[in-house]
Design a protein around this motif. Structure first.
Motif, PDB file in Angstrom:
ATOM      1  N   UNK A   1       0.921  -1.104  -0.037  1.00  0.00           N
ATOM      2  CA  UNK A   1       0.013  -0.114   0.289  1.00  0.00           C
ATOM      3  C   UNK A   1       0.714   1.409   0.235  1.00  0.00           C
ATOM      4  N   UNK A   2       1.912   1.362   0.877  1.00  0.00           N
ATOM      5  CA  UNK A   2       2.768   2.505   1.065  1.00  0.00           C
ATOM      6  C   UNK A   2       3.439   2.832  -0.415  1.00  0.00           C
ATOM      7  N   UNK A   3       3.776   1.907  -1.303  1.00  0.00           N
ATOM      8  CA  UNK A   3       4.236   2.158  -2.413  1.00  0.00           C
ATOM      9  C   UNK A   3       3.351   2.790  -3.494  1.00  0.00           C
ATOM     10  N   UNK A   4       2.301   2.228  -3.365  1.00  0.00           N
ATOM     11  CA  UNK A   4       0.992   2.844  -4.123  1.00  0.00           C
ATOM     12  C   UNK A   4       0.703   4.205  -3.723  1.00  0.00           C
ATOM     13  N   UNK A   5       0.538   4.373  -2.344  1.00  0.00           N
ATOM     14  CA  UNK A   5       0.533   5.801  -1.765  1.00  0.00           C
ATOM     15  C   UNK A   5       1.352   6.787  -2.168  1.00  0.00           C
ATOM     16  N   UNK A   6       2.586   6.236  -2.133  1.00  0.00           N
ATOM     17  CA  UNK A   6       4.077   7.186  -2.794  1.00  0.00           C
ATOM     18  C   UNK A   6       3.756   7.705  -4.248  1.00  0.00           C
ATOM     19  N   UNK A   7       3.422   6.652  -4.924  1.00  0.00           N
ATOM     20  CA  UNK A   7       3.094   6.925  -6.379  1.00  0.00           C
ATOM     21  C   UNK A   7       1.796   7.920  -6.598  1.00  0.00           C
ATOM     22  N   UNK A   8       0.863   7.581  -5.780  1.00  0.00           N
ATOM     23  CA  UNK A   8      -0.448   8.156  -5.771  1.00  0.00           C
ATOM     24  C   UNK A   8      -0.048   9.891  -5.560  1.00  0.00           C
ATOM     25  N   UNK A   9       0.939   9.949  -4.496  1.00  0.00           N
ATOM     26  CA  UNK A   9       1.015  11.292  -4.121  1.00  0.00           C
ATOM     27  C   UNK A   9       2.250  12.128  -5.167  1.00  0.00           C
ATOM     28  N   UNK A  10       2.628  11.280  -6.224  1.00  0.00           N
ATOM     29  CA  UNK A  10       3.122  11.701  -7.347  1.00  0.00           C
ATOM     30  C   UNK A  10       4.752  12.018  -7.255  1.00  0.00           C
ATOM     31  N   UNK A  11       5.214  11.125  -6.314  1.00  0.00           N
ATOM     32  CA  UNK A  11       6.687  11.216  -5.956  1.00  0.00           C
ATOM     33  C   UNK A  11       7.174  10.509  -7.343  1.00  0.00           C
ATOM     34  N   UNK A  12       8.534  10.999  -7.673  1.00  0.00           N
ATOM     35  CA  UNK A  12       9.096  10.327  -8.796  1.00  0.00           C
ATOM     36  C   UNK A  12       9.357   8.801  -8.811  1.00  0.00           C
ATOM     37  N   UNK A  13       9.139   8.185  -9.905  1.00  0.00           N
ATOM     38  CA  UNK A  13       9.294   6.577  -9.987  1.00  0.00           C
ATOM     39  C   UNK A  13      10.700   6.321  -9.379  1.00  0.00           C
ATOM     40  N   UNK A  14      12.154   6.863  -9.666  1.00  0.00           N
ATOM     41  CA  UNK A  14      12.988   6.348  -9.256  1.00  0.00           C
ATOM     42  C   UNK A  14      13.061   6.618  -7.806  1.00  0.00           C
ATOM     43  N   UNK A  15      12.757   7.490  -7.019  1.00  0.00           N
ATOM     44  CA  UNK A  15      12.758   7.764  -5.661  1.00  0.00           C
ATOM     45  C   UNK A  15      12.051   6.733  -5.114  1.00  0.00           C
ATOM     46  N   UNK A  16      10.885   6.232  -5.709  1.00  0.00           N
ATOM     47  CA  UNK A  16      10.059   5.272  -5.023  1.00  0.00           C
ATOM     48  C   UNK A  16      10.745   3.848  -5.023  1.00  0.00           C
ATOM     49  N   UNK A  17      11.220   3.533  -6.509  1.00  0.00           N
ATOM     50  CA  UNK A  17      11.791   2.489  -6.348  1.00  0.00           C
ATOM     51  C   UNK A  17      13.091   2.252  -5.413  1.00  0.00           C
ATOM     52  N   UNK A  18      13.940   3.148  -5.704  1.00  0.00           N
ATOM     53  CA  UNK A  18      15.132   2.871  -4.962  1.00  0.00           C
ATOM     54  C   UNK A  18      15.259   3.228  -3.508  1.00  0.00           C
ATOM     55  N   UNK A  19      14.530   4.254  -3.102  1.00  0.00           N
ATOM     56  CA  UNK A  19      14.593   4.588  -1.749  1.00  0.00           C
ATOM     57  C   UNK A  19      13.755   3.870  -0.989  1.00  0.00           C
ATOM     58  N   UNK A  20      12.500   3.490  -1.405  1.00  0.00           N
ATOM     59  CA  UNK A  20      11.213   3.341  -0.495  1.00  0.00           C
ATOM     60  C   UNK A  20      11.096   1.855  -0.519  1.00  0.00           C
ATOM     61  N   UNK A  21      11.303   1.322  -1.966  1.00  0.00           N
ATOM     62  CA  UNK A  21      11.074  -0.078  -2.066  1.00  0.00           C
ATOM     63  C   UNK A  21      12.396  -0.900  -2.089  1.00  0.00           C
ATOM     64  N   UNK A  22      13.386  -0.529  -2.568  1.00  0.00           N
ATOM     65  CA  UNK A  22      14.588  -1.264  -2.665  1.00  0.00           C
ATOM     66  C   UNK A  22      15.082  -1.550  -1.199  1.00  0.00           C
ATOM     67  N   UNK A  23      14.810  -0.482  -0.376  1.00  0.00           N
ATOM     68  CA  UNK A  23      15.508  -0.581   0.927  1.00  0.00           C
ATOM     69  C   UNK A  23      14.730  -1.488   1.732  1.00  0.00           C
ATOM     70  N   UNK A  24      13.539  -1.916   1.497  1.00  0.00           N
ATOM     71  CA  UNK A  24      12.922  -2.739   2.088  1.00  0.00           C
ATOM     72  C   UNK A  24      12.905  -4.336   1.798  1.00  0.00           C
ATOM     73  N   UNK A  25      13.558  -4.558   0.525  1.00  0.00           N
ATOM     74  CA  UNK A  25      13.853  -5.620   0.040  1.00  0.00           C
ATOM     75  C   UNK A  25      15.429  -6.274   0.286  1.00  0.00           C
ATOM     76  N   UNK A  26      16.302  -5.167   0.859  1.00  0.00           N
ATOM     77  CA  UNK A  26      17.706  -5.519   0.725  1.00  0.00           C
ATOM     78  C   UNK A  26      17.886  -6.370   1.681  1.00  0.00           C
ATOM     79  N   UNK A  27      17.278  -6.555   3.029  1.00  0.00           N
ATOM     80  CA  UNK A  27      18.031  -7.328   3.945  1.00  0.00           C
ATOM     81  C   UNK A  27      18.012  -8.753   3.691  1.00  0.00           C
ATOM     82  N   UNK A  28      16.772  -9.075   3.128  1.00  0.00           N
ATOM     83  CA  UNK A  28      16.682 -10.724   2.754  1.00  0.00           C
ATOM     84  C   UNK A  28      17.715 -11.099   1.623  1.00  0.00           C
TER      85      UNK A  28
END
Lengths: 293, 338
Positions: B236-263
């Motif tokens: 949801x929070x990624x969709x929210x970020x996109x809906x807010x109009x945040x740039x795609x790159x920022x969403x992908x690398x800062x908000x999404x990748x950060x949460x995928x990196x540990x595993x």
């Protein structure tokens, strides 16, 4: 949990994806060729490594010798073809033996539980502390070269994975009401374990085991390459690659084709494994079933 | 970061090392009918075999043998390799830096290529690029590393003559520039001494073996990254970020990748074991004087004391790496500690 329709759904999912289908075709072909290989050889003596043909040494690939010939003039196509059978034997042997050890250990540890269960699983964990293949290398170096020794060495480093898998399954099944019912009716522990729990824990592990065969082939080839696997003149693929190494600058095909056979076979198993893993993912499956697959 | 977790993890490590030693004891001392014959080597004289019997305490009960086995291990008395005629522990420790350097570079390649590949596949989910990346990563896990090493060495070293196909460094260059390894990590040593020609030469020697070795962790890394990114991108929070109009790159690398990196890091830790065994074969083929080369040569010449030593050190090393990865994982993702 297990039913014929389970596998049916899986198969329908695999058929939808061309890449997964490719995996299935490779695996089926591998099994068939492995079974019939000794009967379709055109040069059986050369394939088994008991005949030499010195005047035909190091011939490059040609219509007569699609994969070329080796340093003794043996036809590499026949050698690689027969190698399919050895890889199949190793794959089935390793996985089968590993299941034979892993299932009882996991079953007893999971059902009996308590101190016995903890002790069994601790031992299992110690085996898992070794990086893959290292334990097999140690065993193979101790037991000496040979087909049976290779299978035993690999199986002993593999069973802990199956023991873990069964352990987890049994743990979740044993608290189901039907098991309690069986106990109330006075059935013995062995009957409950093997007749009522094991069959229900078997589907995931058999699927896993069948798909692990690709890794078994890969690891056996590694053992042979390191000189602790199958002895020459057995046409095992890893050994064929290693035998061609010394003359690789002169005749690249001796190492190239057996290695290619390994790549294709293992790729087939891994693509299929990938597809099955995806098909077993409940979320994805629900979505697909709703779409009417 | 709780101290409790680290202490618990170290206690577990000690237990695991103990287990590893017990299993190697069983395999190398109890299973063979005549361990002294293996220990003394294939061309041993009667006296040497008798000496091996005494060294292994074979005339004593099993628990005494085990006691001496553990004692000698702790004291650093790991036997003498009859191939190199020097103490096994010394051999193993002096070979370790070469392997570590190779494996570290392989993992850097794996991460630098694998993570972007996985992110890209997740963004292009179920399109052609995703399918191609899937097949490539499965292929990467299916190729026998020794075969690939041979082919790559043949093509780039012998046929095209682009890259050196053996050894760590050009010995003539070493003599001419007066390069003296300090730590055994040649890249680091060359930098410390400011020896740029040697640094570049070591790097060139490393390209082929490190790339071959990086293939498996790279595939794993790309697959893990893809799977996790697909999951996170649906949150949801990624969709929210996109809906807010945040740039795609920022969403992908800062908000999404950060949460995928540990595993992803955790899975790389697991593939370390596979990679170090791959190094046995890759080092043998590229004549890379590391622990893998030492192990492979020992296996091929049935140098039993050396084989046992290598197996113990690699297994312990693997357990330590797993512990470090677990602790890093716990630092990045606090949920692991629970």
């Amino acid at each position: 949990m297990s039913s014929p329709s389970e596998l049916g759904i899986m198969f329908r999912l695999i058929r939808r994806n061309p890449v997964s289908m490719l995996g299935l075709i490779i695996v089926v072909t591998f099994v068939i060729v492995g079974l019939i290989a000794p009967y379709i050889l055109t040069r059986p003596e050369e394939a088994w490594g008991i005949a030499y043909n010195v005047k035909d040494r190091f011939l490059p690939p040609s219509p007569q010798h699609p994969f070329g010939t080796d340093e003794y003039g043996r036809d590499m196509f026949n050698r690689v073809l027969l190698g399919t059978r050895f890889s199949l034997m190793i794959a089935v042997g390793v996985v089968g033996l590993a299941l034979l050890i892993g299932i009882p250990v996991g079953l007893i540890a999971g059902y009996v539980g308590g101190k016995v269960g903890t002790a069994l699983m601790r031992v299992t964990d110690m085996f898992l502390a070794f990086p893959p293949l290292l334990l097999a290398i140690a065993l193979a170096a101790t037991l000496g070269r040979g087909l049976t020794n290779t299978i035993v060495a690999l199986a002993i480093s593999w069973w802990p994975w199956y023991a873990r898998l069964i352990f987890v399954q049994v743990n979740s099944i044993k608290s189901l009401p039907y098991v309690d019912a069986a106990r109330v009716m006075g059935l013995g522990s062995l009957t409950i374990m093997f007749k009522h729990i094991l069959p229900n824990a078997l589907t995931p592990i058999t699927v896993q085991a069948a798909l692990d065969m690709g890794s078994a082939i890969l690891e056996a080839a590694g053992l042979s390459f390191l000189g602790v696997g199958v002895p020459p003149p057995t046409p095992e693929w890893g050994l064929l690659v290693s035998m061609g190494w010394q003359s690789i600058n002169r005749a690249w095909w001796i190492s190239f084709f057996p290695g290619l056979a390994i790549v294709i076979t293992v790729l087939g198993f891994n693509l299929l494994a990938d597809a099955v893993r995806e098909a077993m993912d409940p979320r994805l499956r629900k979505a697909l079933i709703m779409k009417g697959v | 970061m709780s101290k409790e977790y680290i202490v618990k993890r170290i206690a577990l490590l000690i237990l695991v090392v103990f287990g590893v030693l017990i299993i190697t004891f069983v395999i190398t001392r109890l299973i063979p009918a005549h361990p002294e014959l293996l220990w003394a080597g294939p061309h041993a004289t009667m006296e040497q075999i008798e000496k091996a019997r005494r060294e292994l305490h074979l005339n004593d009960p099993i628990y005494v043998q085990l006691y001496y086995y553990l004692l000698n291990f702790v004291r650093g008395d790991w036997g003498v390799s009859w191939r190199t005629r020097s103490p096994v522990l010394h051999d193993v420790l002096s070979a370790l830096p070469a392997t570590l350097e190779l494996v570290i570079v392989a993992f850097i390649i794996a991460i630098v290529i694998g993570i972007p590949l996985g992110v890209y596949a997740a963004l292009r989910r179920d399109r052609l690029a995703d399918h191609i990346i899937r097949v490539l990563t499965v292929l990467g896990a299916s190729v026998p590393v020794f075969w690939l090493a041979l082919i790559v060495q043949l093509v780039f070293g012998s046929w095209l003559h682009i890259l050196p196909a053996a050894k760590r460094v050009d010995e003539i260059l070493v003599l001419r520039t007066g390069f003296h390894p300090i730590t055994g990590f040649y890249l680091l040593d060359a930098l410390i001494e400011g020896n740029i020609p040697v640094f570049l030469d070591v790097l060139r020697h490393m390209i082929l073996p490190a790339t071959v070795l990086s293939l498996y962790p790279m595939s794993l890394c790309a697959r893990m990254t893809r799977a996790l990114m697909v999951e996170v991108l649906n949150e949801q929070y990624i969709r929210a970020a996109k809906a807010w109009g945040l740039p795609g790159k920022l969403v992908t690398f800062k908000y999404a990748l950060k949460n995928a990196i540990a595993p992803v890091i955790a899975s790389l830790g697991l593939s370390f074991g596979y990679t170090i065994i791959g190094a046995f074969m890759v080092e043998l083929i590229f004549v890379w004087p590391g622990i893998g080369f030492y192990a492979a040569m020992s296996l091929l010449s049935f140098d039993y004391p050396a084989i046992v030593g290598v197996i113990v050190i690699v297994a312990i090393f693997y357990s330590v790496i797993n512990m470090v990865v677990d602790i890093i994982h716990a630092i990045i993702d606090p949920r692991v500690r629970l």
